[in-house]
Design an enzyme around this catalytic site. Sequence first.
Site, short mmCIF file in Angstrom:
data_model
loop_
_atom_site.label_atom_id
_atom_site.label_comp_id
_atom_site.label_asym_id
_atom_site.label_seq_id
_atom_site.Cartn_x
_atom_site.Cartn_y
_atom_site.Cartn_z
N HIS A 1 -17.18 5.03 -0.05
CA HIS A 1 -16.20 4.21 -0.75
C HIS A 1 -16.65 4.14 -2.21
O HIS A 1 -17.68 3.53 -2.53
CB HIS A 1 -16.19 2.80 -0.12
N LYS B 1 0.81 -1.22 0.00
CA LYS B 1 0.00 0.00 0.00
C LYS B 1 0.84 1.26 0.00
O LYS B 1 0.40 2.33 -0.45
CB LYS B 1 -0.96 -0.02 1.19
N GLY C 1 -7.92 -4.26 1.77
CA GLY C 1 -9.20 -4.94 1.84
C GLY C 1 -9.78 -4.91 3.23
O GLY C 1 -10.50 -5.81 3.64
N GLU D 1 -9.71 2.04 -5.99
CA GLU D 1 -10.62 2.48 -4.93
C GLU D 1 -10.30 3.90 -4.46
O GLU D 1 -9.12 4.26 -4.31
CB GLU D 1 -10.54 1.52 -3.74
N VAL E 1 -15.85 -9.13 -6.12
CA VAL E 1 -17.15 -9.74 -5.85
C VAL E 1 -18.26 -8.96 -6.55
O VAL E 1 -19.13 -9.53 -7.20
CB VAL E 1 -17.42 -9.75 -4.32
N LYS F 1 -2.38 1.90 9.51
CA LYS F 1 -2.60 0.81 8.54
C LYS F 1 -1.32 0.03 8.29
O LYS F 1 -0.23 0.59 8.27
CB LYS F 1 -3.07 1.39 7.21
N GLU G 1 -3.09 7.33 8.06
CA GLU G 1 -3.94 8.15 7.21
C GLU G 1 -4.92 8.89 8.09
O GLU G 1 -5.30 8.41 9.16
CB GLU G 1 -4.74 7.28 6.24
N ILE H 1 -11.43 9.68 8.07
CA ILE H 1 -12.47 10.53 7.50
C ILE H 1 -13.82 10.05 8.01
O ILE H 1 -14.26 8.95 7.67
CB ILE H 1 -12.40 10.50 5.96
N ARG I 1 -7.55 -7.68 -9.11
CA ARG I 1 -8.31 -8.91 -9.29
C ARG I 1 -9.71 -8.55 -9.77
O ARG I 1 -10.08 -7.38 -9.76
CB ARG I 1 -8.43 -9.64 -7.95
#
Lengths: 187, 455
Positions: free
Chosen positions: B209, B118, B165, B276, B297, B159, B201, B204, B294
């Site tokens: 999203h 990331k 994810g 994202e 879903v 993070k 980060e 927020i 990838r």
Amino acid sequence: MSDQNELKVTIMDLTQEDVLQILKIMDESDYERLHLEVGEFKLVVNKRSASGISEGEQDLSVPVRIDIPKAVESSVQIRPPAEKADIREDCGVANEEIALERCIPIRSPMLGTFYRSPKPGDPSFVEANQVVDEETTVCIIEVMKLFSTIHAGVRGRIARICADDGQLVEYNQVLFLVEPQTDEEES
Amino acid sequence: MTAISRVLVANRGEIAVRIIKACRKLGIETVLAMSEADRDTLGARIADRAVCIGSAPSRNSYLMVNTLLMAALGTGADAVHPGYGFLAEQPELGESCARNGLTFIGPSPDSIRRMGDKLVARETAIDLDIPLIPGSALITDLAQGWLAAEKIGFPILLKAAAGGGGKGMKAIYKPEEMETVFGEASAEARAAFGDDRLYMERFIPNARHIEVQILGDCYGHCVHFFERDCSLQRRYQKVIEEAPSTAITNEMRVQMCNAAVLIAQSIGYKTAGTVEFVLDQDEKRFYFLEMNTRIQVEHPVTEMITGVDLVAEQIRMAAGERLQFYQNDIQETGHAIECRINAENPEADFRPSPGRIEKWAVPKGNDIRVDTHCFEGYLVPPYYDSLLAKLIVIGETRQKAISKMTYALSDFHVSGIDTNIEFLSAIMNHPDFRSGQTNTRWLETVVCQQGDGNP
């Protein structure tokens, strides 16, 4: 002899595609054996059951119709009768050896390539009728160049070798059937 | 790149079924790799062949790279589709495929690595002048953490660089919590990912999203298929997804979609991927969050509004075909909503509910789509995620889509196991949802009442 587990089909004209379709139907059904006659050719297919051991005979016969598409030109790739013996290599065969029902399966602990000998050209680790014990090496399973030695894990006599040298075997697939030795037999 | 004629499907459940169907459509044969627990599944029945790769637990089956390679090579497959989850974003699978002459249906291992880390992903966005959530670079110790926290301001999200994810994230609300949470976060990251690198980060509070679907070929072309709004989440797992998003202006849509294509192109990304973003609804600004390398879903909502078959396109791109779309060819029509139908009991803290399905009756209709692997009599195993089906509807407007979804949920009958169907219906009926007044904390704080009640 017909039983609940056998599907008998007799038709006159068949393409390779038809054969594949029949096999697919067989695969998706609960039938364990297919007996197919096309002119002078005969095809016998035995489905491998999970345990590699016959479930026994049933008396009921269930006639089934399959709709097979009409033939086009191409000839059928079915082995001529002389080679019929080679077709029946499958371990799931339910046949006259009642001893098979008493056998203990040696199952593959992983998916991989089954090898019967340490190197190509070497004698096999075990042969049919050979007596083994828990520590006896029976085969090698190879996964991406990593080789695992498989031991019998049981004591007895190799009743049947259920996989071919160099064949891909699945997790839990039956590799050998071992007829356990009783105390009377051991001496 | 060569044409693909047989695919090893290295996944399970509904996505395995989805992949097999796409392959069928393309005239490609399929081999399903299945665990012991997945022998009697819909995927195993419809694949051309199914091979058992290991015992039920994923670590003995679906996570075994060498076994999957062996299954592909041993069955004459020339390509491997990883689905989502499991090994889809582990570069080892793609690398092993490349070493063994198999086509991996996904991006290059390099793309996976770059977006999987990331911190590297954030660097990529910075280099392209794409807005980033105010945050830090790598934080190696508490002292650096304090410096970063001062600049960013509390509350903060700590993070894991190897996370993503929704995994490996911890919130720090007050300075007093910093030391403890920092220690915990490092330890957990090391345990979960083998990598304890952290970054921070800004947290927020009123966020959405928003993610953009992209598709690239191996000739450097890349297009987007617009955005999805996946703000309804519970513990960072998406529950309901929509396309398009009604919370962004057209200008923002163009900016986000272009940014997504830019990121993908800059790393030479091929096949399907998703970029994202986080929308700060208070500041009315969007920020790059991460990229998922990838198929996702929730890809069906994009398929419904654009008419594309993303899985088929993914396979085509992997096979070396040229992108058949120009950006102008891609249009969106209508509004699509997807509900994830899970085997869980919302009234018992969403406890998973494996077991045998006694009744399974799905809604049908022109604008209703159900992606599932379930059937009457199916034994839902306890070893994997609880997703039973994806219920997707499309309507001319969002309101019409909501009505359609309400009807579809009422016509979805499952017995023998618990499901979240009633819970989903309650959301459809909620005034906040209907009026679009939601954010990423809404589901937990308002509906599940697990937060402090402040939206």
